[in-house]
Design an enzyme around this catalytic site. Sequence first.
Site, PDB file in Angstrom:
ATOM      1  N   ALA A   1     100.682  16.572  13.399  1.00  0.00           N
ATOM      2  CA  ALA A   1     100.090  16.404  14.732  1.00  0.00           C
ATOM      3  C   ALA A   1     100.047  14.914  15.028  1.00  0.00           C
ATOM      4  O   ALA A   1     100.084  14.088  14.111  1.00  0.00           O
ATOM      5  CB  ALA A   1      98.694  17.002  14.748  1.00  0.00           C
TER       6      ALA A   1
ATOM      7  N   GLY B   1     100.720  19.274  10.408  1.00  0.00           N
ATOM      8  CA  GLY B   1     101.024  20.281  11.423  1.00  0.00           C
ATOM      9  C   GLY B   1     102.502  20.665  11.432  1.00  0.00           C
ATOM     10  O   GLY B   1     102.854  21.779  11.835  1.00  0.00           O
TER      11      GLY B   1
ATOM     12  N   GLU C   1     102.792  23.173   8.801  1.00  0.00           N
ATOM     13  CA  GLU C   1     102.112  24.382   9.302  1.00  0.00           C
ATOM     14  C   GLU C   1     102.976  25.094  10.338  1.00  0.00           C
ATOM     15  O   GLU C   1     103.028  26.323  10.372  1.00  0.00           O
ATOM     16  CB  GLU C   1     100.745  24.004   9.888  1.00  0.00           C
ATOM     17  CG  GLU C   1      99.748  23.616   8.796  1.00  0.00           C
ATOM     18  CD  GLU C   1      98.470  23.006   9.346  1.00  0.00           C
ATOM     19  OE1 GLU C   1      98.561  22.086  10.192  1.00  0.00           O
ATOM     20  OE2 GLU C   1      97.384  23.419   8.919  1.00  0.00           O
TER      21      GLU C   1
ATOM     22  N   GLU D   1      96.917  15.596   5.249  1.00  0.00           N
ATOM     23  CA  GLU D   1      95.729  15.334   6.085  1.00  0.00           C
ATOM     24  C   GLU D   1      94.601  14.666   5.294  1.00  0.00           C
ATOM     25  O   GLU D   1      93.856  13.858   5.810  1.00  0.00           O
ATOM     26  CB  GLU D   1      95.215  16.653   6.702  1.00  0.00           C
ATOM     27  CG  GLU D   1      96.097  17.250   7.780  1.00  0.00           C
ATOM     28  CD  GLU D   1      97.134  18.215   7.247  1.00  0.00           C
ATOM     29  OE1 GLU D   1      97.465  18.156   6.035  1.00  0.00           O
ATOM     30  OE2 GLU D   1      97.628  19.042   8.041  1.00  0.00           O
TER      31      GLU D   1
HETATM   32  N1  DAK Z   1     101.369  10.920  14.468  1.00  0.00           N
HETATM   33  C1  DAK Z   1     101.701   9.895  15.273  1.00  0.00           C
HETATM   34  N2  DAK Z   1     102.714   9.040  15.030  1.00  0.00           N
HETATM   35  C2  DAK Z   1     103.418   9.211  13.894  1.00  0.00           C
HETATM   36  C3  DAK Z   1     103.125  10.271  12.983  1.00  0.00           C
HETATM   37  C4  DAK Z   1     102.042  11.160  13.312  1.00  0.00           C
HETATM   38  N3  DAK Z   1     101.732  12.215  12.558  1.00  0.00           N
HETATM   39  N4  DAK Z   1     103.989  10.208  11.956  1.00  0.00           N
HETATM   40  C5  DAK Z   1     104.789   9.144  12.208  1.00  0.00           C
HETATM   41  N5  DAK Z   1     104.455   8.579  13.375  1.00  0.00           N
HETATM   42  C6  DAK Z   1     105.059   7.392  14.006  1.00  0.00           C
HETATM   43  C7  DAK Z   1     104.654   6.121  13.292  1.00  0.00           C
HETATM   44  O1  DAK Z   1     103.391   5.675  13.747  1.00  0.00           O
HETATM   45  C8  DAK Z   1     105.774   5.195  13.710  1.00  0.00           C
HETATM   46  O2  DAK Z   1     105.541   4.766  15.041  1.00  0.00           O
HETATM   47  P1  DAK Z   1     105.636   3.194  15.445  1.00  0.00           P
HETATM   48  O3  DAK Z   1     104.741   2.481  14.517  1.00  0.00           O
HETATM   49  O4  DAK Z   1     107.097   2.874  15.216  1.00  0.00           O
HETATM   50  O5  DAK Z   1     105.242   3.172  16.895  1.00  0.00           O
HETATM   51  C9  DAK Z   1     106.988   6.116  13.740  1.00  0.00           C
HETATM   52  O6  DAK Z   1     106.473   7.445  13.874  1.00  0.00           O
HETATM   53  C10 DAK Z   1     107.822   6.057  12.470  1.00  0.00           C
HETATM   54  O7  DAK Z   1     106.938   6.260  11.354  1.00  0.00           O
HETATM   55  P2  DAK Z   1     106.834   5.268  10.105  1.00  0.00           P
HETATM   56  O8  DAK Z   1     107.184   3.884  10.499  1.00  0.00           O
HETATM   57  O9  DAK Z   1     105.506   5.511   9.471  1.00  0.00           O
HETATM   58  O10 DAK Z   1     108.010   5.868   9.191  1.00  0.00           O
HETATM   59  P3  DAK Z   1     108.116   5.841   7.609  1.00  0.00           P
HETATM   60  O11 DAK Z   1     109.480   6.346   7.317  1.00  0.00           O
HETATM   61  O12 DAK Z   1     107.688   4.524   7.032  1.00  0.00           O
HETATM   62  O13 DAK Z   1     107.036   6.924   7.089  1.00  0.00           O
HETATM   63  C11 DAK Z   1     105.927   9.090   7.147  1.00  0.00           C
HETATM   64  C12 DAK Z   1     107.224   8.273   7.432  1.00  0.00           C
HETATM   65  C13 DAK Z   1     106.151  10.470   7.665  1.00  0.00           C
HETATM   66  C14 DAK Z   1     105.694   9.128   5.628  1.00  0.00           C
HETATM   67  C15 DAK Z   1     104.728   8.361   7.829  1.00  0.00           C
HETATM   68  O14 DAK Z   1     105.059   8.139   9.190  1.00  0.00           O
HETATM   69  C16 DAK Z   1     103.475   9.177   7.785  1.00  0.00           C
HETATM   70  O15 DAK Z   1     102.773   9.200   6.760  1.00  0.00           O
HETATM   71  N6  DAK Z   1     103.136   9.846   8.917  1.00  0.00           N
HETATM   72  C17 DAK Z   1     101.907  10.584   9.024  1.00  0.00           C
HETATM   73  C18 DAK Z   1     101.987  11.892   8.253  1.00  0.00           C
HETATM   74  C19 DAK Z   1     100.662  12.650   8.353  1.00  0.00           C
HETATM   75  O16 DAK Z   1      99.601  12.167   7.934  1.00  0.00           O
HETATM   76  N7  DAK Z   1     100.712  13.877   8.917  1.00  0.00           N
HETATM   77  C20 DAK Z   1      99.541  14.680   9.110  1.00  0.00           C
HETATM   78  C21 DAK Z   1      98.870  14.357  10.430  1.00  0.00           C
HETATM   79  S1  DAK Z   1      97.403  15.328  10.752  1.00  0.00           S
HETATM   80  C22 DAK Z   1      95.283  21.627  14.681  1.00  0.00           C
HETATM   81  C23 DAK Z   1      96.661  21.677  14.628  1.00  0.00           C
HETATM   82  C24 DAK Z   1      97.336  20.799  13.811  1.00  0.00           C
HETATM   83  C25 DAK Z   1      96.671  19.857  13.071  1.00  0.00           C
HETATM   84  C26 DAK Z   1      95.293  19.813  13.120  1.00  0.00           C
HETATM   85  C27 DAK Z   1      94.593  20.697  13.919  1.00  0.00           C
HETATM   86  N8  DAK Z   1      94.532  22.538  15.491  1.00  0.00           N
HETATM   87  C28 DAK Z   1      95.222  23.708  16.030  1.00  0.00           C
HETATM   88  C29 DAK Z   1      93.196  22.292  15.836  1.00  0.00           C
HETATM   89  C30 DAK Z   1      97.456  18.946  12.254  1.00  0.00           C
HETATM   90  C31 DAK Z   1      97.015  17.759  11.813  1.00  0.00           C
HETATM   91  C32 DAK Z   1      97.996  16.825  11.230  1.00  0.00           C
HETATM   92  O17 DAK Z   1      99.176  17.108  11.146  1.00  0.00           O
END
Ligand code: DAK
Length: 259
Positions: A67, A110, A113, A133
């Site tokens: 997400a 997400g 998921e 997360e």
């Molecule tokens: N959200 C927003 N931006 C993201 C992102 C994310 N999840 N993942 C990557 N990006 C963005 C980065 O900020 C970056 O943007 P700029 O800085 O260039 O503007 C760009 O994508 C490229 O990412 P990186 O520079 O970080 O790329 P790397 O190759 O170095 O790293 C990575 C890739 C995937 C390991 C890293 O980006 C990362 O750790 N991303 C976050 C992964 C994460 O934590 N995912 C879980 C998020 S929480 C719900 C439904 C769903 C959910 C909750 C509730 N309900 C129905 C209520 C779900 C929650 C989640 O998924």
Amino acid sequence: MEFEFILVNPTFAQHVALIQLNRPKELNALNLQLMLELKQALAHLDDQDEVRCIIITGNQQAFAAGADIKQMESRTPIDLLKIDQFETWDQIRKTKKPIIAAVSGFALGGGCELAMTCDMIIASETAKFGQPEIKIGIMPGAGGTQRLTRAIGKANAMELVLTGKFIGAEEAKSLGLINRVVPEELYLDEALKLAKEIAQMSPIAVRLAKESVNKAFESGLQEGLYFERKNFYMTFASEDQKEGMSAFVEKRKAEFKGK
Ligand code: DAK
């Protein structure tokens, strides 16, 4: 069908539609608008008799990295309650046509998921799955703790959810999370092959069978068995059942019409 964050091709192949998540710069992070578009596209495709199977994919680098954290960062619990994203996710889960996730690169949070909400997962050998997360101080919220646990068992799910570590496609396959791993250049072709195979079957039988397998996934055994029985009887009300059985007896290929 024109959208901002997804590309939809209802006639990708005969009876097979393709949805591509399309926020490449953000690694297909699932913002609210994208999820709404996905819900609308799936509802539309689900209503088209011509469409018998749907593929959801991203790009080589990412299926979806979760997400959109930037959009979620400042939300309060009451914001989340009012937005009621679960309504969107529930709609995706209720899609009657089978959905195959064709995953390459990151399928995280997400994104993982969403792949698990689909019915089958075909992955490129570069795919990475995870529920990270915990590393940003939250926990999975779109079914991750439930679907992952049922798919790969308590101990494995616990480790992924509590450490946030990523696993590669081969490990995901050996744990039973996904159907197949193929070289990166083939993951969409492989998903299409599977979709075409399913699209040849009776759409009525496919719909009832999908519903029944999901019932097994989501309920206790006794309840699931009754549900399966009801749907099994119902296939005998279709012309496709007569056609399928006659074709077998007459040693010819069945022509299913979805009637
Ligand atoms: N959200 C927003 N931006 C993201 C992102 C994310 N999840 N993942 C990557 N990006 C963005 C980065 O900020 C970056 O943007 P700029 O800085 O260039 O503007 C760009 O994508 C490229 O990412 P990186 O520079 O970080 O790329 P790397 O190759 O170095 O790293 C990575 C890739 C995937 C390991 C890293 O980006 C990362 O750790 N991303 C976050 C992964 C994460 O934590 N995912 C879980 C998020 S929480 C719900 C439904 C769903 C959910 C909750 C509730 N309900 C129905 C209520 C779900 C929650 C989640 O998924």
